[in-house]
Design a protein around this motif. Sequence first.
Motif, short mmCIF file in Angstrom:
data_model
loop_
_atom_site.label_atom_id
_atom_site.label_comp_id
_atom_site.label_asym_id
_atom_site.label_seq_id
_atom_site.Cartn_x
_atom_site.Cartn_y
_atom_site.Cartn_z
N THR A 8 6.66 7.28 2.66
CA THR A 8 5.88 6.41 1.78
C THR A 8 6.54 6.29 0.42
OG1 THR A 8 4.60 8.29 1.02
CG2 THR A 8 3.67 7.03 2.83
N VAL A 9 6.12 5.27 -0.31
CA VAL A 9 6.54 5.12 -1.71
C VAL A 9 5.26 4.99 -2.53
CG1 VAL A 9 8.73 4.03 -1.22
CG2 VAL A 9 6.69 2.65 -1.39
N THR A 10 5.42 4.89 -3.84
CA THR A 10 4.25 4.76 -4.70
C THR A 10 3.45 3.53 -4.32
OG1 THR A 10 5.64 5.64 -6.45
CG2 THR A 10 3.55 4.68 -7.12
N SER A 11 2.16 3.74 -4.09
CA SER A 11 1.32 2.61 -3.66
C SER A 11 1.01 1.70 -4.83
CB SER A 11 -0.01 3.11 -3.10
OG SER A 11 0.20 4.13 -2.18
N MET A 12 0.99 0.40 -4.54
CA MET A 12 0.61 -0.54 -5.59
C MET A 12 -0.78 -1.10 -5.33
SD MET A 12 4.01 -2.64 -6.46
CE MET A 12 4.72 -2.93 -4.88
N SER A 41 0.78 12.70 -5.09
CA SER A 41 0.17 13.90 -4.54
C SER A 41 0.11 13.85 -3.02
CB SER A 41 -1.23 14.10 -5.11
OG SER A 41 -1.97 12.90 -5.04
N GLY A 42 0.32 12.69 -2.43
CA GLY A 42 0.37 12.62 -0.97
C GLY A 42 -0.80 11.94 -0.31
N LYS A 43 -1.46 11.05 -1.05
CA LYS A 43 -2.66 10.43 -0.48
C LYS A 43 -2.30 9.48 0.67
CE LYS A 43 -3.49 8.72 -4.49
NZ LYS A 43 -2.47 9.46 -5.22
N THR A 44 -1.25 8.66 0.45
CA THR A 44 -0.92 7.68 1.48
C THR A 44 -0.46 8.39 2.75
OG1 THR A 44 -0.24 6.23 -0.31
CG2 THR A 44 0.37 5.57 1.90
N ASP A 63 -7.62 4.71 0.53
CA ASP A 63 -6.64 5.46 -0.23
C ASP A 63 -6.35 4.66 -1.52
OD1 ASP A 63 -3.06 5.37 0.25
OD2 ASP A 63 -4.19 6.47 -1.25
N VAL A 64 -6.83 5.17 -2.64
CA VAL A 64 -6.72 4.45 -3.91
C VAL A 64 -5.46 4.88 -4.63
CG1 VAL A 64 -7.84 4.05 -6.12
CG2 VAL A 64 -9.22 4.38 -4.10
N GLY A 107 0.81 -1.21 0.00
CA GLY A 107 0.00 0.00 0.00
C GLY A 107 0.84 1.26 0.00
N GLY A 108 2.15 1.12 0.22
CA GLY A 108 3.02 2.27 0.07
C GLY A 108 3.67 2.77 1.35
#
Lengths: 623, 261
Positions: B86-90, B68-71, B116-117, A11-12
Amino acid sequence: MLEQLLIFTRGGLILWTCKELGNALRGSPIDTLIRSCLLEERSGAASYNYDAPGASYTLKWTFHNELSLVFVAVYQRILHLLYVDDLLSMIKQEFSAIYDPKRTSYDDFDDIFQQLKKEAEARAEEMKKSKQLGKPVNNNLGRKQGQVQNGSVDGGSKKKSGGESGNDGGDGDKSRGRPLENGNLRNNHVGKGEVPAMVNANGKENGASKTGAFDVNKLQKLRSKAAKKTETVVNKVPKGEPNKKITKKNRVWDDSPKESKLDFTDPVSENGEQNISVVAADEGESMMDKEEIISSDSESEEEETGKDSNVDSKKKGWFSSMFQSIAGKANLQKSDLEPALKALKDGLMTKNVAEEIAEKLCESVAASLEGKRLASFTRISSTVQAAMEEALVRILTPRRSIDILRDVHAAKEQGKPYVVVFVGVNGVGKSTNLAKVAYWLLQHNVNVMMAACDTFRSGAVEQLRTHARRLQIPIFEKGYEKDPAIVAKEAIQEASRNGSDVVLVDTAGRMQDNEPLMRALSKLIYVNSPDLVLFVGEALVGNDAVDQLSKFNQKLGDLSPSPDPRLIDGILLTKFDTIDDKVGAALSMVYISGAPVMFVGCGQSYTDLKKLNVKSIVKTLLK
Amino acid sequence: MDEEKMEKLKIQLQQLLNEAHEFVQKIPPTQINVAIAVVLSTIVLFLIIRLFKRKSSNTIVLTGLSGSGKTVLFYQLRDGSSHLGTVTSMEPNEGTFVLHSELTKNGKVKPVHVVDVPGHSRLRPKLDEFLSQAAGIVFVVDAVEFLPNVRAASEYLYDLLTKASVVKKKIPLLLLCNKVDKVTAHTKDFIRKQLEKEIDKLRASRTALSSADISNEYTLGVPGEAFAFHQCSNKITVAEASGLTSDISQLEQFIREYVKA
């Protein structure tokens, strides 16, 4: 020395990073890894190379699919650390023991990490020592045996060519700063030159570690070959010059009198529109604008098992898989996934997906499923099928917007014409599809102009001229035997003068191995900096698609004089009506280049231009 | 032989029916009425509960472009800090929790279901799964790197605003300008105006396409007028936030507004 080691969730969120290796990483290697490797379904590759200004890293990773964790190790590429794979798997084991989904800080893992690192380094030292002893013996063995995986040469070269094969996998994402210094350029060239040779030699054995085994002799040989290649190109050019001055004499085959008139073109058509009343071609709505009606037929699961040829093992396999599915097996191991993946791979290959691509895809799906717990009442084959379907949808979904009309409007506002260049090998349908795209654009009230930069093939200019006359759009042509780059440049200037919004540039077909022609193409692209480089490929192509696209991209990257070369931006798939359901070429092309399929040509009339329907292609591929 | 069997079966069925009929008639009528009333009232109760449940869904969807900072915002809402980064969410991050800032509040606080999509374009299809249950959408925009990504952001926002589920249910949307702690961040008014301009242009080019290309059936705004967010049927508000410095009060306000406590 490791630069950094990260543990993060899918999820990151970063769960743990080694605090002692505090050096900040230049650029953003992790994000790039995720975007261009893991999300591109290349997670089966051994490693990934990342270049940032001032640093070049190699990244290795492993997954824990059950807990949705990713473990990544980053180190400098010039160091060939042998213990990284080992270390990653040990860390995975230890961390999964202490992992808790609620916890977000794992400071106690620092000590464990230090311990593991020491162990791994010690083990690597031991192996190195044993390799040193084994090396002189193995060098005497023939090169054939050198290809088989054995202790000595493997160690040092494994990581390096793991890097090469990773480089091949990372081919798709060309925009990463490629080092263009001479030494590195040759190195990359060598890498590409040797890996396909390895793939051919090894045949079926395609595991990354196996292709890794090469020895230094071959590397040196290829280096000298690359040096010779650049020399011969240089030699060819001066030789070409004197040849041009000698004009060609007509060959006389027999005693028949010389033909005085060789040009049979109708003098009327040369003069243009006067005598022929031309009706602008209006064949109705282009298929781009029609919605495709897909008949949704329900898939029956039992049909999957029908693929298996061996009846006996099928019966046993079905029974045990039924039992397992009800019980819900503990963890999926690679051996469990193998038969299902093999069946899928064969299925993909019967649908005309290139062998290399099918292999890499299956590895990537295996990497994402390994260690996962099977939900109860699901069979392994259905889990694998679902994962493969998701992966395929992910690959075929375009990474960036393919809304050309929006781009055209944007360019129109800026006052410049929108330039599209059609490239491809011979005979794929560039000129035909160029006319189709022009027809579609005309239907959306865009002023189109054609540029005939195919100055080589006889009749190419006339062909475009006929299309232009039927569509009633201006065409810019300079005849034959002119430099296509100059013709294109002048065409763009003409377009901005006469107010055309779009310029469609037709180029000559060329084989991907033909160095001087590829050089000419990259010069055309460099001089004119088009907005869209469209690679035209036919859907009938099989394994050659991989070669065509990767070589085109590579040549465009290498031979361009600019430090930031333009690569292929989109794919136009042609002759789609000739393949019934063997749609795999689309997948191979998209996978190898990362470029989206923007149009699909499905016939020879103006309206036969469609958009790619991802869901229907995926369904057809997995049927 | 078969016909005989069929006949026998028929006779048996008839007998059973008659017996049942007699049995039912024997029961005093009040009992039957009571039974029917009970059954009907439970059915009605179920329907009412379902209706209520659908009305007050407590899902907030965080979406926006990749990076953009969602996570970070998700973890700020949940834990009050973004931990190690954080890193890019998968994959999407989901959680049902009480907002961190409200943990100290007295009284019963309703937990919020936040999703968080991932913003990466290849993972866009995942958004549709969560939109059906959303009570509110937060569209996160990077206020620092805004101009290079304005086209991508506006295309995404346009697609979002023309989705059937969003338009029909009038799901409120919060345009959140993130990373305002940085010096070079743009103001929310600037961002709003730029997005309105871009969507206006998109509207022009998209409606030029024929019906098949419009995957969403709704057009935005009033034709003939420049597009503005207040023309949309669902309420769109703009706010600022900074994920890294925990300045998310406006975001929490929005959540509280639409997820009834």
